[in-house]
Design a protein around this motif. Structure first.
Motif, PDB file in Angstrom:
ATOM      1  N   THR A  39       0.842  -1.196   0.000  1.00 44.76           N
ATOM      2  CA  THR A  39       0.000   0.000   0.000  1.00 44.76           C
ATOM      3  C   THR A  39       0.879   1.248   0.000  1.00 44.76           C
ATOM      4  O   THR A  39       2.050   1.199   0.342  1.00 44.76           O
ATOM      5  CB  THR A  39      -0.900   0.032   1.254  1.00 44.76           C
ATOM      6  OG1 THR A  39      -0.112  -0.323   2.372  1.00 44.76           O
ATOM      7  CG2 THR A  39      -2.056  -0.914   1.132  1.00 44.76           C
ATOM      8  N   GLY A 124      -5.117  -8.039  -3.885  1.00 47.13           N
ATOM      9  CA  GLY A 124      -3.840  -8.753  -3.782  1.00 47.13           C
ATOM     10  C   GLY A 124      -3.624  -9.184  -2.345  1.00 47.13           C
ATOM     11  O   GLY A 124      -3.792  -8.383  -1.417  1.00 47.13           O
ATOM     12  N   GLY A 126      -0.921 -11.162   0.259  1.00 46.90           N
ATOM     13  CA  GLY A 126       0.417 -11.720   0.475  1.00 46.90           C
ATOM     14  C   GLY A 126       0.524 -12.224   1.901  1.00 46.90           C
ATOM     15  O   GLY A 126       0.334 -11.449   2.844  1.00 46.90           O
TER      16      GLY A 126
HETATM   17  C1  BTN Z   1       0.582  -4.158   2.193  1.00 43.95           C
HETATM   18  O1  BTN Z   1       0.767  -4.807   3.227  1.00 43.95           O
HETATM   19  O2  BTN Z   1       1.004  -3.030   2.058  1.00 43.95           O
HETATM   20  C2  BTN Z   1      -0.192  -4.824   1.080  1.00 43.95           C
HETATM   21  C3  BTN Z   1       0.611  -5.952   0.517  1.00 43.95           C
HETATM   22  C4  BTN Z   1      -0.070  -6.684  -0.599  1.00 43.95           C
HETATM   23  C5  BTN Z   1       0.843  -7.740  -1.167  1.00 43.95           C
HETATM   24  C6  BTN Z   1       0.182  -8.578  -2.207  1.00 43.95           C
HETATM   25  S1  BTN Z   1       1.136 -10.004  -2.597  1.00 43.95           S
HETATM   26  C7  BTN Z   1       0.103 -10.333  -3.951  1.00 43.95           C
HETATM   27  C8  BTN Z   1      -0.197  -9.006  -4.601  1.00 43.95           C
HETATM   28  N1  BTN Z   1       0.842  -8.631  -5.527  1.00 43.95           N
HETATM   29  C9  BTN Z   1       1.493  -7.547  -5.148  1.00 43.95           C
HETATM   30  O3  BTN Z   1       2.424  -7.009  -5.789  1.00 43.95           O
HETATM   31  N2  BTN Z   1       0.992  -7.085  -4.000  1.00 43.95           N
HETATM   32  C10 BTN Z   1      -0.104  -7.906  -3.528  1.00 43.95           C
END
Ligand code: BTN
Length: 223
Positions: A39, A124, A126
């Motif tokens: 984010t 997304g 992760g």
């Molecule tokens: C955050 O914590 O700031 C959000 C992270 C989101 C990560 C996921 S992993 C799958 C998708 N691909 C990315 O490049 N980002 C999201």
């Protein structure tokens, strides 16, 4: 729904956006990302052993004012899937999942709005599963493997999250899973922070604080 798998990719988020307009729901999954996106323009470390995927979903009749339900739903889906592995998981508004106070999952959502309706969204997710947490992040991040003491099946976790994502979001469950409501927090405000207490997450997704503010997406820190 179509699932497209990669060993390595820059970002599943960018890849899945290529399918916008194809009319089909698509998931892009990768074992590792070299340019994982977080984010607020940050990067998201995505080494092997973690779970990384982005979900493009099309909608027929989804009002723009309900956009926050996308992240709420995803947060609940991840928490329940982690609970099934014996991992405590709580939602830190607006988009983190914490376990024992450390980040175990980050969620990034984007809604595409037309005439007051969300036509499609990209979510997304992760999750730190078996990946090594880099030494510099050990104080703030944790993996499933560190918590349970054994390697977890990333594919099984992925399938559980997908199944949970099919369920509708429930505000009461969301609130029960919140680790923010009732807690002292620091709210980022430019280069500064101020302290307050989080009172509630409202039906419109905003965080209500004791000083009467309604936050929408601001960075907060639990004190
Ligand atoms: C955050 O914590 O700031 C959000 C992270 C989101 C990560 C996921 S992993 C799958 C998708 N691909 C990315 O490049 N980002 C999201």
């Amino acid at each position: 729904m179509k699932i497209i798998r990669f060993e390595t990719i820059s970002s599943t988020q960018d890849e899945v956006e290529k399918y916008i307009g194809c009319g089909e729901d698509v998931i892009v999954f990768a074992k590792e990302q070299t340019g994982g996106k977080g984010t607020k323009g940050r990067s998201f470390i995505s080494t092997r052993g973690g779970l990384y995927f982005s979900y493009l979903k099309n909608y027929e009749n989804f009002k723009a004012e309900d956009a926050h339900k996308i992240i709420e739903n995803a947060s609940i889906a991840v928490c329940f899937a982690l609970n099934d592995l014996g991992v405590e998981a709580k939602i830190k508004w607006p988009n983190d999942i914490l376990s024992h106070g450390k980040k175990i999952c980050g969620i990034l959502t984007r809604g595409f709005i037309e005439s007051g309706f969300i036509r499609y969204s990209v979510t997304g997710i992760g999750v730190n599963v078996n990946n090594e947490i880099s030494p510099g992040l050990k104080d703030i991040a944790v993996s499933v493997k560190e918590i349970t003491g054994r390697a977890a099946d990333e594919e099984a976790l992925f399938q559980k999250i997908l199944k949970n994502l099919e369920k509708k979001s429930d505000r009461n469950i969301y609130k029960e899973l919140s680790c923010v409501i009732g807690k002292r927090i620091a709210v980022s405000c430019g280069d500064n922070e101020y302290e307050t207490t989080a009172i509630d997450v409202l039906a419109d997704g905003r965080l209500k604080t004791a000083d009467g503010k309604l936050l929408s997406g601001e960075e907060i820190r639990l004190l």
